[in-house]
Design an enzyme around this catalytic site. Sequence first.
Site, mmCIF file in Angstrom:
data_model
loop_
_atom_site.group_PDB
_atom_site.id
_atom_site.type_symbol
_atom_site.label_atom_id
_atom_site.label_comp_id
_atom_site.label_asym_id
_atom_site.label_seq_id
_atom_site.Cartn_x
_atom_site.Cartn_y
_atom_site.Cartn_z
ATOM 1 N N ILE A 206 0.826 -1.200 0.000
ATOM 2 C CA ILE A 206 0.000 0.000 0.000
ATOM 3 C C ILE A 206 0.867 1.259 0.000
ATOM 4 O O ILE A 206 0.486 2.295 -0.535
ATOM 5 C CB ILE A 206 -0.931 0.021 1.235
ATOM 6 C CG1 ILE A 206 -1.890 -1.172 1.198
ATOM 7 C CG2 ILE A 206 -1.699 1.325 1.345
ATOM 8 C CD1 ILE A 206 -2.713 -1.340 2.460
ATOM 9 N N ASP A 239 -8.567 2.996 -6.406
ATOM 10 C CA ASP A 239 -8.941 3.623 -7.674
ATOM 11 C C ASP A 239 -10.249 3.041 -8.200
ATOM 12 O O ASP A 239 -11.090 3.758 -8.748
ATOM 13 C CB ASP A 239 -7.829 3.436 -8.708
ATOM 14 C CG ASP A 239 -6.513 4.052 -8.258
ATOM 15 O OD1 ASP A 239 -6.554 5.104 -7.603
ATOM 16 O OD2 ASP A 239 -5.446 3.480 -8.557
ATOM 17 N N HIS A 266 -0.860 3.642 -10.169
ATOM 18 C CA HIS A 266 -1.597 4.110 -8.997
ATOM 19 C C HIS A 266 -1.154 5.520 -8.611
ATOM 20 O O HIS A 266 -0.918 5.819 -7.447
ATOM 21 C CB HIS A 266 -1.384 3.137 -7.837
ATOM 22 C CG HIS A 266 -2.183 3.447 -6.600
ATOM 23 N ND1 HIS A 266 -3.552 3.585 -6.602
ATOM 24 C CD2 HIS A 266 -1.800 3.669 -5.321
ATOM 25 C CE1 HIS A 266 -3.977 3.864 -5.380
ATOM 26 N NE2 HIS A 266 -2.928 3.936 -4.582
#
Length: 409
Positions: A206, A239, A266
């Site tokens: 992450i 997203d 991302h």
Amino acid sequence: MAAAAATFSVGTTCSVGRKGVSTPQSKPCALRFTAQNPLKSFSGLKATSGSFACESEPSFFGKESTATIRASYALKAQKEASVVQQPQASYKVAVLGAAGGIGQPLALLIKMSPLVSSLHLYDIANVKGVAADLSHCNTPSQVLDFTGADELAQSLKGVDVVVIPAGVPRKPGMTRDDLFNINAGIVKTLIEAVADNCPDAFIHIISNPVNSTVPIAAEVLKQKGVYNPKKLFGVSTLDVVRANTFVAQKKNLKLIDVDVPVVGGHAGITILPLLSKTKPSVSLSDEEVAELTVRIQNAGTEVVEAKAGAGSATLSMAYAAARFVESSLRALDGDSDVYECSYVDSSLTELPFFASRIKIGKEGVEALIPSDLQGLTEYEQKALEALKPELKASIEKGIAFANKQPVAA
């Protein structure tokens, strides 16, 4: 986790009527039975399934008919409860960075999963209080805390899924590249420990910038001789979550029905929502497509600015990451129908890493789904080509960082 619940409830009041029938007053009218599979409704991350309802109106059916319906559904409740299998809590999940803005709500959501038997929380400080707090939640998983570098290895022993939200958050005016020098070093250190202690675990990255931190993780795992491209995931689920939400709002659709694949990377323009592939199909003008695309790409900045220096997108990121963790656990548990978008080692384009829809199985990535990249609109095709140079640069930056500081095998 309790067995499937069977409940009856009679609604308070409602006005009912039909042509030729006068109903001057409100009467109790709702007889509802609900049977829920706890595995599918435990957290709200998935739509509740296995539920059904009977609506009865005493003035139409009479007391005898209502009693018959009640007895019929009571019998069905008993049968339903007798066949529901208890989920077996059997997987260990580690959250590295569990005391942070993403880590805390993410740990809470993971604690709610009936598939988790043990939740390991690691951070460099302040994690004991988080673990103590979560341990009071009456869900099956045991919570263990680990603090500092000396306890990092122990936090990873026997773990099936590792989730890494560790790092510094974005602040107003910061780009994801501004985070690179700090977060790259953090991810490198954590992945070295993963390689040494649970090399077969699913690894969920992450920490931003994901476009670079996933390649860093891959290089470290290669240097350690344990790289399995099927088990390394960049969590780009947020997203998709944002795209689904914004499209549903724009077109007044039921959110649960909307699914928008998001490909690329991302960060910024590397995030490409394929609005033409939205399910159910929606009609969007060129202006709406451009507006939605830009909003989805800049949604993180939208939150950073709204929080005015007090944080970044922590809650929505925790939700999205928990969704991806749950998908991984379902796949590990044998579910053969698990699909998510993720930033992974990929052969769909000339780039070594690319976000796309994937099928997840017991061994990790079972298949890349190329169909989403076929039949794109002119707008999407141009956007895809435009994102590639920036994504390529981010990947190369991560690889260079990892190779500049090789690890001991």
